[in-house]
Design a protein around this motif. Structure first.
Motif, PDB file in Angstrom:
ATOM      1  N   ARG A 255       1.020  -0.941  -0.131  1.00 15.98           N
ATOM      2  CA  ARG A 255       0.100  -0.042   0.241  1.00 15.98           C
ATOM      3  C   ARG A 255       0.619   1.234  -0.275  1.00 15.98           C
ATOM      4  O   ARG A 255       0.888   2.244  -0.609  1.00 15.98           O
ATOM      5  N   ASN A 258       1.851   1.609  -3.075  1.00 15.31           N
ATOM      6  CA  ASN A 258       0.908   1.999  -4.455  1.00 15.31           C
ATOM      7  C   ASN A 258       0.767   3.423  -3.979  1.00 15.31           C
ATOM      8  O   ASN A 258       0.677   4.780  -4.832  1.00 15.31           O
ATOM      9  N   LYS A 295      -4.975  -1.633  -6.989  1.00 17.17           N
ATOM     10  CA  LYS A 295      -5.801  -2.898  -6.364  1.00 17.17           C
ATOM     11  C   LYS A 295      -5.722  -3.968  -6.216  1.00 17.17           C
ATOM     12  O   LYS A 295      -5.592  -4.575  -4.737  1.00 17.17           O
ATOM     13  N   ASN A 298      -2.396  -5.447  -4.440  1.00 18.90           N
ATOM     14  CA  ASN A 298      -2.729  -6.251  -2.850  1.00 18.90           C
ATOM     15  C   ASN A 298      -3.630  -6.995  -2.905  1.00 18.90           C
ATOM     16  O   ASN A 298      -2.694  -7.536  -1.668  1.00 18.90           O
TER      17      ASN A 298
END
Length: 582
Positions: A255, A258, A295, A298
């Motif tokens: 995260r 990102n 996403k 992830n």
């Protein structure tokens, strides 16, 4: 487990999923529709924003159909996202249900030495906990991994059609999170594997301590049992903490990466807007795509961590399934009407552990209808002799003949059907008293069961139970006395009287008066039937036609009670010792 083993395990899981092609096709189709709708929404959002920030006014004529289309797409997407998990769950649970059933079926078909080499707690843990964890892992593959991969592919294609420069920027930066996640997942796998192994040990200790609670209290071994559990619990805790630590740092790490990528894309998009080569709506679309594109990484990183645990569980399940079945050497079936009961052991050799012989060159001849008593010290091979006769284990060499025919020429089922067996250790299944007496003969009538119970002198206490023969037995019959449990085990043998009998300390837990009555019933039952009796009580041994004295896997003396006492050998010394103790 090596990478090759991981790939092999994963391939086998995929093959199991392909066994349910209709569900797999529907799941794939649903995932594709979900991804297509999800990727289409940012395009509509970008178009709507461009209509709102147009110079001088809001273009309501163009905005209304866009908003209507957005509403339809969002509702349809919501329905698909509700439907897909139902399909994933159905396919996953059916797959794991079949796998769990295969494992249980395999445990009923493997040689008994495999069961002997693994603790009950470990095998139960594989069927229950490992199967459940595998189910969670497969669910994540469809809910997150499959949707994530499709989202990445469709998003890249859509971004390429909108703007190649921004697409390359997003595509080049976002895989960094996946590389980091894979680096962490490789290190977490071994701890997930250790976790499943130590969980099996822990389950074994818990099961033993609960099932044998009276024994633990009797010998005051609370502290030792607690120490063993604490040690296993600490190992499980340490491995679990390490596994969870490595898997838990995956998400925050990716995260963070990102978020940095998101900031870089925003900066470059803003610069292009200032230069007039990009619109605000397009930047909004690409920021949505950057979020959608990152996403899945992830999700995939989380799945990779869970997948390591799921593969470790699958490996333990496949390990059971891959065991070699007990080999059926014969296909003929014994004719019940022609069984005489003649038994011969011809130079039999057997060992539980290779290079540690137990029985060597054992030769024995038993005539039809003989009553054979087997005596000897603990570990002499008495129960082993019975196990070989019942074909629970295969011989290393030699032959066992039944009516002059090798037992290996017949199916194990037909050989075992000729024997009635009562063991010292009783076993009752969950069910009614009727079900337990009729175990093995489910079609037995109530009248037949009652007659069997009367023959075993169990009818009196059964009728005193709350529901008589319909009283429910649970937890292995813990609510019954040991003697009552043994009477029920004895009653089973009277439901369908066999051609031959095996009694292994069959009356050890019964009071003296009932034992005399049971012994009278056994004497009547053994009349004309070949019988093998493992016993220590003199009253049981004296009436035998032949007494086998075993020591260290060999028959060192044989004859009737009178002859053996006159020999004043090993048997004589055993009897003298018992009489002095009594």
């Amino acid at each position: 487990m090596t990478n090759i083993q991981q790939k092999s395990t994963l391939t086998r899981l995929v093959q199991l999923l392909f066994n349910r092609k209709h569900l797999l096709v529907l799941s794939l189709l649903g995932a594709i529709i979900q991804v297509a709708l999800t990727v289409y929404i940012p395009v509509l959002i970008g178009n709507a924003i461009n209509q709102v920030i147009a110079e001088g006014q809001v273009n309501f004529d163009n905005l209304k159909p866009i908003l209507l289309r957005m509403g339809i797409v969002i509702l349809l997407n919501a329905f698909i996202q509700w439907l897909n998990p139902l399909l994933y769950n159905k396919m996953t649970f059916e797959t794991v249900q079949g796998l769990r059933q295969d494992v249980l079926n395999k445990l009923h078909s493997v040689p008994l030495n495999y069961i002997d080499q693994h603790s009950t707690g470990d095998l139960v843990s594989r069927i229950s906990t490992d199967a459940e964890q595998l189910s969670d892992g497969i669910n994540m593959i469809f809910n997150q991994f499959l949707v994530g991969i499709l989202t990445i592919v469709v998003t890249v294609i859509t971004m390429g059609k909108l703007d190649l420069v921004m697409m390359f920027l997003v595509v080049c930066l976002t895989p960094l999170s996946l590389l980091v996640a894979r680096f962490i997942a490789n290190r977490s796998y071994k701890y997930f594997r250790y976790q499943t192994l130590t969980r099996g040990v822990q389950s074994q200790i818990v099961e033993e301590s609960i099932q044998q609670g009276e024994l633990v209290r009797l010998f005051n071994t609370h502290e030792k049992t607690t120490e063993d559990f604490v040690k296993a619990n600490n190992e499980y805790m340490e491995n679990s903490q390490k596994a969870i630590f490595y898997s838990s740092i995956t998400a925050p790490t990716t995260r963070f990466i990102n978020a940095m990528i998101y900031a870089v894309i925003t900066f470059f998009g803003a610069v292009r807007i200032l230069r007039g080569t990009f619109s605000v709506g397009e930047l909004t679309t690409f920021l949505n795509y950057a979020n959608q594109y990152t996403k899945p990484f992830n999700d995939i990183s989380n799945v990779l961590s869970e997948l390591q645990s799921a593969l470790a569980c699958a490996e333990r399940l496949f390990d059971v399934i891959d065991q070699v079945d007990e080999v059926e050497t014969g296909h003929a079936k014994l004719n019940d009407s022609t069984i005489q009961g003649k038994v011969n052991f011809n130079k039999v050799a057997f060992s539980y552990v290779e290079h540690q012989p137990l029985i060597e060159d054992l030769t024995l001849s038993v005539k039809p209808g003989m009553r054979v008593a087997i005596v000897g010290p603990t570990g002499a091979g008495k129960s082993t002799l019975i196990n070989l006769l019942m074909r629970f284990y295969d011989l290393n060499s030699g032959q066992i003949l039944l009516d002059d025919q090798p037992t290996t020429d017949f199916t194990r089922e037909s050989v075992r059907a000729q024997f009635g067996m009562v063991l010292q250790e009783t076993w009752l299944k969950s069910g009614t008293i009727h079900d337990n007496i009729a175990y093995g003969y489910p079609n037995a009538t109530r009248e037949l069961v009652i007659e069997a119970a009367k023959a075993a002198h169990a009818d009196h206490f059964i009728r005193q139970l709350p529901n008589g023969y319909d009283t429910l037995v649970t937890d292995g019959g813990d609510s019954l006395a040991q003697g009552q449990r043994q009477l029920l085990s004895i009653a089973r043998i009277f439901v369908k009287v066999p051609h031959m009998l095996i009694l292994d300390e069959a009356t050890s837990s019964i009071d003296t008066r009932t034992e005399i009555l049971i012994q009278e019933a056994f004497n009547s039952l053994m009349e004309g039937r070949t019988s093998f009796v493992i016993a220590h009580r003199l009253s049981t041994i004296q009436t035998a036609d032949l007494i086998l004295v075993m020591n260290q896997g060999k028959i060192i003396e044989q004859g009737n009670h009178h002859n053996l006492m006159q020999m004043k050998g090993f048997y004589y010394q055993m009897q003298q010792t018992r009489q002095s103790v009594d």
